[in-house]
Design a protein around this motif. Structure first.
Motif, PDB file in Angstrom:
ATOM      1  N   GLY A  40      33.803  -1.929 -19.581  1.00  0.00           N
ATOM      2  CA  GLY A  40      33.051  -0.934 -19.830  1.00  0.00           C
ATOM      3  C   GLY A  40      31.993  -1.342 -21.045  1.00  0.00           C
ATOM      4  O   GLY A  40      31.147  -0.458 -21.276  1.00  0.00           O
ATOM      5  N   GLU A  41      32.065  -2.529 -21.674  1.00  0.00           N
ATOM      6  CA  GLU A  41      31.197  -2.736 -22.637  1.00  0.00           C
ATOM      7  C   GLU A  41      30.032  -3.882 -22.167  1.00  0.00           C
ATOM      8  O   GLU A  41      30.350  -4.562 -21.535  1.00  0.00           O
ATOM      9  N   PRO A  42      28.936  -3.863 -22.873  1.00  0.00           N
ATOM     10  CA  PRO A  42      28.720  -3.203 -23.865  1.00  0.00           C
ATOM     11  C   PRO A  42      28.058  -1.598 -23.777  1.00  0.00           C
ATOM     12  O   PRO A  42      27.498  -1.390 -22.585  1.00  0.00           O
ATOM     13  N   THR A  43      28.176  -0.851 -24.740  1.00  0.00           N
ATOM     14  CA  THR A  43      27.503   0.529 -24.508  1.00  0.00           C
ATOM     15  C   THR A  43      26.928   0.899 -25.905  1.00  0.00           C
ATOM     16  O   THR A  43      27.447   0.171 -26.927  1.00  0.00           O
ATOM     17  N   PRO A  44      26.149   1.717 -26.111  1.00  0.00           N
ATOM     18  CA  PRO A  44      25.471   2.000 -27.312  1.00  0.00           C
ATOM     19  C   PRO A  44      26.203   2.241 -28.283  1.00  0.00           C
ATOM     20  O   PRO A  44      25.868   1.721 -29.659  1.00  0.00           O
ATOM     21  N   TYR A  45      27.461   2.765 -28.699  1.00  0.00           N
ATOM     22  CA  TYR A  45      28.286   3.269 -29.636  1.00  0.00           C
ATOM     23  C   TYR A  45      29.716   2.509 -29.627  1.00  0.00           C
ATOM     24  O   TYR A  45      30.522   2.548 -30.452  1.00  0.00           O
TER      25      TYR A  45
END
Ligand SMILES: [Zn+2]
Length: 229
Positions: A40-45
Protein backbone atom coordinates in the motif's frame (compact mmCIF):
# COMPACT_ATOMS: atom_id res chain seq x y z
CA UNK A 1 -6.64 -24.08 6.74
CA UNK A 2 -9.13 -21.22 6.53
CA UNK A 3 -12.89 -21.02 6.03
CA UNK A 4 -12.75 -17.50 4.63
CA UNK A 5 -9.94 -15.67 2.84
CA UNK A 6 -10.41 -11.95 2.25
CA UNK A 7 -8.03 -10.70 -0.44
CA UNK A 8 -7.21 -7.00 -0.44
CA UNK A 9 -5.15 -4.89 -2.85
CA UNK A 10 -3.83 -2.76 0.03
CA UNK A 11 -3.75 -3.12 3.82
CA UNK A 12 -6.97 -1.30 4.96
CA UNK A 13 -9.21 -2.39 2.05
CA UNK A 14 -10.37 -5.54 3.84
CA UNK A 15 -11.24 -3.42 6.87
CA UNK A 16 -13.11 -0.81 4.83
CA UNK A 17 -15.11 -3.25 2.76
CA UNK A 18 -15.57 -6.36 4.86
CA UNK A 19 -14.65 -5.82 8.54
CA UNK A 20 -18.27 -6.29 9.61
CA UNK A 21 -18.50 -9.63 7.83
CA UNK A 22 -15.09 -10.68 9.17
CA UNK A 23 -16.10 -9.90 12.76
CA UNK A 24 -19.38 -11.74 12.29
CA UNK A 25 -17.65 -14.79 10.78
CA UNK A 26 -15.23 -14.83 13.72
CA UNK A 27 -18.13 -14.74 16.21
CA UNK A 28 -19.70 -17.65 14.35
CA UNK A 29 -16.52 -19.67 14.85
CA UNK A 30 -15.10 -19.50 11.32
CA UNK A 31 -11.37 -19.34 10.62
CA UNK A 32 -10.77 -16.10 8.77
CA UNK A 33 -7.65 -14.79 7.03
CA UNK A 34 -6.69 -11.68 5.11
CA UNK A 35 -4.16 -11.59 2.32
CA UNK A 36 -2.96 -8.09 1.45
CA UNK A 37 -1.54 -8.14 -2.06
CA UNK A 38 0.75 -5.10 -1.70
CA UNK A 39 2.23 -2.90 1.03
CA UNK A 40 0.00 0.00 0.00
CA UNK A 41 3.02 2.31 0.15
CA UNK A 42 4.02 4.95 -0.74
CA UNK A 43 1.20 7.22 0.44
CA UNK A 44 1.39 10.92 1.48
CA UNK A 45 1.48 10.29 5.25
CA UNK A 46 2.42 6.63 5.45
CA UNK A 47 5.62 4.62 5.54
CA UNK A 48 6.27 0.88 5.37
CA UNK A 49 6.88 0.79 9.14
CA UNK A 50 3.77 2.83 10.02
CA UNK A 51 1.59 0.83 7.70
CA UNK A 52 2.82 -2.48 9.10
CA UNK A 53 2.12 -1.32 12.67
CA UNK A 54 -1.35 -0.07 11.67
CA UNK A 55 -2.10 -3.39 9.97
CA UNK A 56 -0.99 -5.33 13.06
CA UNK A 57 -3.31 -3.26 15.29
CA UNK A 58 -6.29 -3.73 12.97
CA UNK A 59 -5.54 -7.47 12.70
CA UNK A 60 -5.74 -7.75 16.48
CA UNK A 61 -9.11 -5.96 16.61
CA UNK A 62 -10.51 -8.20 13.88
CA UNK A 63 -9.21 -11.30 15.69
CA UNK A 64 -7.89 -12.77 12.44
CA UNK A 65 -6.53 -16.30 12.37
CA UNK A 66 -4.07 -15.52 9.61
CA UNK A 67 -2.76 -12.52 7.71
CA UNK A 68 0.03 -12.28 5.16
CA UNK A 69 1.24 -9.85 2.53
CA UNK A 70 1.99 -11.19 -0.93
CA UNK A 71 4.48 -8.37 -1.64
CA UNK A 72 3.21 -7.52 -5.12
CA UNK A 73 3.95 -4.00 -6.43
CA UNK A 74 1.71 -1.25 -5.07
CA UNK A 75 0.29 1.15 -7.72
CA UNK A 76 1.42 -1.28 -10.43
CA UNK A 77 -0.61 -4.33 -9.51
CA UNK A 78 -1.33 -6.46 -12.56
CA UNK A 79 -2.93 -9.81 -13.27
CA UNK A 80 0.36 -11.29 -14.49
CA UNK A 81 0.98 -15.03 -14.77
CA UNK A 82 3.57 -14.82 -11.99
CA UNK A 83 1.20 -12.97 -9.62
CA UNK A 84 -1.62 -15.41 -10.48
CA UNK A 85 0.65 -18.33 -9.65
CA UNK A 86 1.71 -16.83 -6.32
CA UNK A 87 -1.89 -16.17 -5.31
CA UNK A 88 -3.03 -19.62 -6.48
CA UNK A 89 -0.32 -21.16 -4.28
CA UNK A 90 -1.66 -19.25 -1.26
CA UNK A 91 -5.19 -20.48 -2.03
CA UNK A 92 -3.90 -24.08 -2.25
CA UNK A 93 -2.08 -23.60 1.05
CA UNK A 94 -4.94 -21.96 3.00
CA UNK A 95 -7.83 -23.88 1.32
CA UNK A 96 -10.64 -21.40 2.05
CA UNK A 97 -14.26 -22.27 1.30
CA UNK A 98 -15.00 -18.72 0.23
CA UNK A 99 -12.94 -15.86 -1.14
CA UNK A 100 -13.71 -12.17 -0.79
CA UNK A 101 -12.38 -9.79 -3.45
CA UNK A 102 -12.96 -6.10 -4.24
CA UNK A 103 -15.99 -5.14 -6.34
CA UNK A 104 -15.03 -5.34 -10.01
CA UNK A 105 -15.71 -1.73 -11.00
CA UNK A 106 -13.29 0.83 -9.53
CA UNK A 107 -11.25 3.89 -10.46
CA UNK A 108 -8.15 2.48 -8.75
CA UNK A 109 -6.31 0.23 -11.21
CA UNK A 110 -4.87 -1.87 -8.34
CA UNK A 111 -8.41 -2.71 -7.21
CA UNK A 112 -9.56 -3.72 -10.70
CA UNK A 113 -6.40 -5.80 -11.13
CA UNK A 114 -6.91 -7.42 -7.71
CA UNK A 115 -10.39 -8.64 -8.63
CA UNK A 116 -9.14 -10.07 -11.93
CA UNK A 117 -6.23 -11.66 -10.16
CA UNK A 118 -8.45 -13.33 -7.55
CA UNK A 119 -10.78 -14.71 -10.23
CA UNK A 120 -7.87 -16.07 -12.28
CA UNK A 121 -6.03 -17.49 -9.26
CA UNK A 122 -9.18 -19.17 -7.99
CA UNK A 123 -9.29 -21.06 -11.27
CA UNK A 124 -5.57 -21.86 -11.30
CA UNK A 125 -5.67 -23.11 -7.71
CA UNK A 126 -7.68 -26.16 -8.82
CA UNK A 127 -5.28 -27.19 -11.59
CA UNK A 128 -3.77 -30.67 -11.55
CA UNK A 129 -0.55 -31.67 -13.36
CA UNK A 130 1.13 -28.39 -12.44
CA UNK A 131 4.43 -27.59 -10.75
CA UNK A 132 2.57 -25.40 -8.21
CA UNK A 133 3.04 -26.80 -4.69
CA UNK A 134 0.05 -28.02 -2.72
CA UNK A 135 -3.04 -29.98 -3.61
CA UNK A 136 -5.66 -28.61 -6.03
CA UNK A 137 -8.32 -26.49 -4.33
CA UNK A 138 -11.33 -24.60 -5.65
CA UNK A 139 -13.05 -22.08 -3.35
CA UNK A 140 -16.81 -22.47 -3.81
CA UNK A 141 -17.60 -18.76 -4.01
CA UNK A 142 -16.11 -15.34 -4.57
CA UNK A 143 -18.01 -12.52 -2.87
CA UNK A 144 -17.17 -8.92 -3.71
CA UNK A 145 -16.90 -6.24 -1.06
CA UNK A 146 -17.16 -2.51 -1.68
CA UNK A 147 -14.07 -0.38 -1.21
CA UNK A 148 -14.54 1.69 -4.32
CA UNK A 149 -12.73 4.88 -5.40
CA UNK A 150 -15.71 6.08 -7.40
CA UNK A 151 -18.88 7.95 -6.58
CA UNK A 152 -20.53 4.67 -7.34
CA UNK A 153 -24.18 3.95 -6.59
CA UNK A 154 -23.74 0.33 -5.60
CA UNK A 155 -26.40 -2.25 -6.37
CA UNK A 156 -25.32 -5.07 -4.09
CA UNK A 157 -26.54 -8.65 -4.30
CA UNK A 158 -27.13 -8.64 -0.54
CA UNK A 159 -26.56 -6.50 2.54
CA UNK A 160 -25.28 -7.99 5.78
CA UNK A 161 -26.59 -6.67 9.11
CA UNK A 162 -23.46 -5.45 10.92
CA UNK A 163 -25.23 -3.31 13.54
CA UNK A 164 -23.51 -5.11 16.43
CA UNK A 165 -20.11 -4.89 14.74
CA UNK A 166 -20.03 -1.32 13.45
CA UNK A 167 -18.10 0.22 16.37
CA UNK A 168 -15.49 -2.52 16.20
CA UNK A 169 -15.24 -2.12 12.42
CA UNK A 170 -14.68 1.60 12.90
CA UNK A 171 -12.02 0.88 15.54
CA UNK A 172 -10.19 -1.37 13.05
CA UNK A 173 -10.38 1.33 10.36
CA UNK A 174 -9.14 3.99 12.80
CA UNK A 175 -5.95 1.96 13.23
CA UNK A 176 -4.94 3.23 9.78
CA UNK A 177 -4.23 6.69 11.15
CA UNK A 178 -1.83 7.57 8.33
CA UNK A 179 -4.53 6.84 5.77
CA UNK A 180 -7.81 8.06 7.22
CA UNK A 181 -7.04 10.67 9.86
CA UNK A 182 -3.65 12.31 9.21
CA UNK A 183 -3.79 15.04 6.59
CA UNK A 184 -7.57 14.82 6.20
CA UNK A 185 -10.00 17.61 7.03
CA UNK A 186 -11.36 17.53 10.56
CA UNK A 187 -14.44 19.46 9.38
CA UNK A 188 -17.58 17.35 9.40
CA UNK A 189 -18.35 15.23 7.58
CA UNK A 190 -14.90 13.68 8.06
CA UNK A 191 -13.92 10.61 6.08
CA UNK A 192 -14.91 8.45 9.06
CA UNK A 193 -18.26 10.30 9.35
CA UNK A 194 -18.90 9.44 5.73
CA UNK A 195 -18.15 5.78 6.34
CA UNK A 196 -20.70 5.77 9.15
CA UNK A 197 -23.26 7.51 6.92
CA UNK A 198 -22.70 4.89 4.28
CA UNK A 199 -23.07 2.00 6.74
CA UNK A 200 -26.23 3.64 8.11
CA UNK A 201 -27.58 4.01 4.55
CA UNK A 202 -27.13 0.28 3.93
CA UNK A 203 -28.61 -0.45 7.32
CA UNK A 204 -31.67 1.61 6.49
CA UNK A 205 -31.99 -0.25 3.19
CA UNK A 206 -32.55 -3.50 5.10
CA UNK A 207 -34.28 -2.08 8.18
CA UNK A 208 -31.39 -2.26 10.66
CA UNK A 209 -28.90 0.27 12.11
CA UNK A 210 -25.80 -0.56 10.02
CA UNK A 211 -25.23 -2.72 6.94
CA UNK A 212 -22.37 -3.88 4.76
CA UNK A 213 -23.11 -4.49 1.07
CA UNK A 214 -21.71 -7.36 -1.02
CA UNK A 215 -21.94 -8.53 -4.58
CA UNK A 216 -21.35 -11.81 -6.41
CA UNK A 217 -21.04 -12.57 -10.12
CA UNK A 218 -22.68 -15.96 -9.61
CA UNK A 219 -26.21 -16.59 -8.31
CA UNK A 220 -26.32 -17.06 -4.55
CA UNK A 221 -27.88 -20.39 -3.57
CA UNK A 222 -29.82 -20.74 -0.34
CA UNK A 223 -30.89 -23.81 1.59
CA UNK A 224 -33.43 -21.81 3.57
CA UNK A 225 -34.96 -18.35 3.68
CA UNK A 226 -35.04 -18.36 7.49
CA UNK A 227 -32.10 -15.99 7.92
CA UNK A 228 -33.56 -13.30 5.66
CA UNK A 229 -34.50 -10.06 7.37
ZN1 LIG B 1 -6.97 0.02 -1.84
Amino acid sequence: MLDILVIAPHPDDAELGAAGAILKFKDEGAKVGVLDLTSGEPTPYGSLEKRAAETASATKILGLDWRENLGLPNRSLENTLEARRELAIVIRRTRPKWLFAPYWIDAHPDHVAATQLVEAARFWAKLTQTDMPGEPWHPQRIFNYYCVHLKHAAQPAFVLDISNYWEKKLAAIRCYHSQFIEGRSAEPPTFLDQLRDEAAYWGKAIGVRYGEPFNCREPIGMTSMQSLI
